[in-house]
Design a protein around this motif. Sequence first.
Motif, PDB file in Angstrom:
ATOM      1  N   LYS A 143       0.812  -1.214   0.000  1.00 12.70           N
ATOM      2  CA  LYS A 143       0.000   0.000   0.000  1.00 12.70           C
ATOM      3  C   LYS A 143       0.850   1.271   0.000  1.00 12.70           C
ATOM      4  CE  LYS A 143      -3.970  -2.105   2.356  1.00 12.70           C
ATOM      5  NZ  LYS A 143      -4.857  -2.039   3.546  1.00 12.70           N
ATOM      6  N   ASP A 144       2.110   1.142   0.353  1.00 17.93           N
ATOM      7  CA  ASP A 144       2.971   2.319   0.494  1.00 17.93           C
ATOM      8  C   ASP A 144       3.998   2.449  -0.632  1.00 17.93           C
ATOM      9  OD1 ASP A 144       2.012   3.218   3.164  1.00 17.93           O
ATOM     10  OD2 ASP A 144       2.791   1.266   3.783  1.00 17.93           O
ATOM     11  N   PHE A 145       4.621   1.333  -0.969  1.00 18.11           N
ATOM     12  CA  PHE A 145       5.690   1.371  -1.971  1.00 18.11           C
ATOM     13  C   PHE A 145       5.104   1.586  -3.362  1.00 18.11           C
ATOM     14  CE2 PHE A 145       8.187  -0.949  -5.178  1.00 18.11           C
ATOM     15  CZ  PHE A 145       9.375  -0.219  -5.095  1.00 18.11           C
ATOM     16  N   ASP A 146       5.853   2.338  -4.191  1.00 25.47           N
ATOM     17  CA  ASP A 146       5.395   2.560  -5.556  1.00 25.47           C
ATOM     18  C   ASP A 146       6.588   2.913  -6.445  1.00 25.47           C
ATOM     19  OD1 ASP A 146       3.632   2.662  -7.627  1.00 25.47           O
ATOM     20  OD2 ASP A 146       2.679   4.539  -7.037  1.00 25.47           O
ATOM     21  N   TYR A 147       6.407   2.667  -7.729  1.00 24.11           N
ATOM     22  CA  TYR A 147       7.360   3.117  -8.738  1.00 24.11           C
ATOM     23  C   TYR A 147       6.897   4.466  -9.264  1.00 24.11           C
ATOM     24  CZ  TYR A 147       9.370  -1.537  -8.572  1.00 24.11           C
ATOM     25  OH  TYR A 147       9.973  -2.686  -8.138  1.00 24.11           O
ATOM     26  N   LEU A 148       7.821   5.393  -9.406  1.00 18.87           N
ATOM     27  CA  LEU A 148       7.471   6.757  -9.783  1.00 18.87           C
ATOM     28  C   LEU A 148       7.047   6.850 -11.242  1.00 18.87           C
ATOM     29  CD1 LEU A 148      10.326   8.759  -7.993  1.00 18.87           C
ATOM     30  CD2 LEU A 148       8.027   8.212  -7.154  1.00 18.87           C
ATOM     31  N   LYS A 149       6.165   7.793 -11.486  1.00 19.79           N
ATOM     32  CA  LYS A 149       5.720   8.104 -12.844  1.00 19.79           C
ATOM     33  C   LYS A 149       6.105   9.545 -13.149  1.00 19.79           C
ATOM     34  CE  LYS A 149       1.840   4.892 -12.326  1.00 19.79           C
ATOM     35  NZ  LYS A 149       2.275   4.455 -10.965  1.00 19.79           N
ATOM     36  N   GLY A 150       5.978   9.938 -14.384  1.00 20.80           N
ATOM     37  CA  GLY A 150       6.311  11.306 -14.759  1.00 20.80           C
ATOM     38  C   GLY A 150       7.635  11.382 -15.499  1.00 20.80           C
ATOM     39  N   VAL A 151       8.072  12.604 -15.770  1.00 21.83           N
ATOM     40  CA  VAL A 151       9.272  12.835 -16.575  1.00 21.83           C
ATOM     41  C   VAL A 151      10.522  12.446 -15.783  1.00 21.83           C
ATOM     42  CG1 VAL A 151      10.653  14.555 -17.798  1.00 21.83           C
ATOM     43  CG2 VAL A 151       8.153  14.699 -17.848  1.00 21.83           C
ATOM     44  N   TYR A 152      11.399  11.710 -16.439  1.00 22.73           N
ATOM     45  CA  TYR A 152      12.690  11.353 -15.844  1.00 22.73           C
ATOM     46  C   TYR A 152      13.741  11.443 -16.942  1.00 22.73           C
ATOM     47  CZ  TYR A 152      16.396   8.639 -13.573  1.00 22.73           C
ATOM     48  OH  TYR A 152      17.596   8.232 -13.033  1.00 22.73           O
ATOM     49  N   GLU A 153      14.708  12.316 -16.758  1.00 18.71           N
ATOM     50  CA  GLU A 153      15.777  12.542 -17.743  1.00 18.71           C
ATOM     51  C   GLU A 153      15.195  12.698 -19.154  1.00 18.71           C
ATOM     52  OE1 GLU A 153      18.582  13.412 -17.127  1.00 18.71           O
ATOM     53  OE2 GLU A 153      19.357  12.532 -15.276  1.00 18.71           O
ATOM     54  N   PHE A 154      14.237  13.611 -19.253  1.00 11.67           N
ATOM     55  CA  PHE A 154      13.617  14.030 -20.511  1.00 11.67           C
ATOM     56  C   PHE A 154      12.654  12.998 -21.117  1.00 11.67           C
ATOM     57  CE2 PHE A 154      17.792  16.101 -20.229  1.00 11.67           C
ATOM     58  CZ  PHE A 154      17.411  17.434 -20.224  1.00 11.67           C
ATOM     59  N   ARG A 155      12.456  11.863 -20.477  1.00  9.47           N
ATOM     60  CA  ARG A 155      11.550  10.848 -21.011  1.00  9.47           C
ATOM     61  C   ARG A 155      10.289  10.797 -20.153  1.00  9.47           C
ATOM     62  NH1 ARG A 155      13.894   6.473 -23.927  1.00  9.47           N
ATOM     63  NH2 ARG A 155      11.829   5.517 -23.872  1.00  9.47           N
TER      64      ARG A 155
END
Length: 385
Positions: free
Chosen positions: A325-337
């Motif tokens: 419920k707590d851990f997650d993989y980040l979304k959004g821009v990362y190093e221009f991608r």
Amino acid sequence: MKFLKNLNKLSGCKAAILTNQSAFGFRGKYHYQTYSEIFDLKTIFLPEHGLFAELQDQVSGDELKYLFGNMQIVNLYGKEESSLVPPKESLSNVDVIIIDIKDVGSRYYTFLTTAYYILCEVSRLKQKTGKAPLFLVIDSPNPIGKKIEGTPLQKEFESFVGVTSVLHRHGLTPGGLLSYYNETFQLKVDVIVVPVGVIHPKSVSSFEWVPPSPNIPTQNTCLVYPGMCLLEGTNLSEGRGTTKPFETFGAPYLVGKAKEELDRRLSSHQSGNFILRNLRFLPTFHKYVGSICEGYQLMVLKPKQFHSLYFILYFLKQVAELFPKDFDYLKGVYEFRSDRPAIELLAGDSTLLDYLYGKVTDSDLEIYLQESESLWTRAIKPFRY
């Protein structure tokens, strides 16, 4: 590979250089100062973090200013992805492009990717005009040696933090890796390597260590970075905002009985190669700034046996199981991608991602890593010296 042991043979040539503060020590100077005495130095290319590692990760260097007389400063880490590629005019008016910048031995580290982008542009210039500047690599030691870890980056995951086919921990010097790119991708550039020992010493003691970027403060950081960098793709703190980034890691939610079970699993996985010290830390910037994090300090006892990537893959899998419920993989821009989450760009391999998502067993992962590392060892043999 072609080698050059006497820079004075190129005396007076018009030159551009990719460098930063990590190129320091020859004659007690920053190396760009020394080269100004040999070459007609026209341009300095700035990598991520700036010339003196002033800037944090993923911060544009467009506002940086330096006083170098008539010398041109070209920032290769701006606000747009297009800034990563050098302008054609910066390459066409020089005889030599010098690469003198230290790597940390991991494919995510962006300095040699910047050098690779320059190399590709030189290749395009040569194909178009039939002429191109000499590509001169001032070689420096790999701070974590020839040991390798990981799997080749698959084409669909290529980005600024990963060039296709390269392992997570590549085991090459800058001269070796850039020569590998030139030969493997058939760029047909005149790459000349100045061997380690001519400018940079063959080894660097911890007393002489110059941080190449803000969050690589010590050589020990380089040792854990091939695995720990994957934390950048998660909501776990990788220790930015502490005095030991990548060696210190955790999150506020690592508490309770699930944390006790995580400690137990990690303890059984240590095998005497490392120790995990339980701690609490307060990041002064970046993730969880101002919030107490529960976590660990990673203390490597046997560098030759320790496999940073396998450790962090195992760690992330356990955290995902114990803290769903707590851990997650980040979304959004990362190093221009923005088309792929950061963890995919960093892992760079569908099998490793399947392991993280519980589709591959520990034993199958170990076999896969061993096979990949064996193949890479053979592939890079011509580029090790």
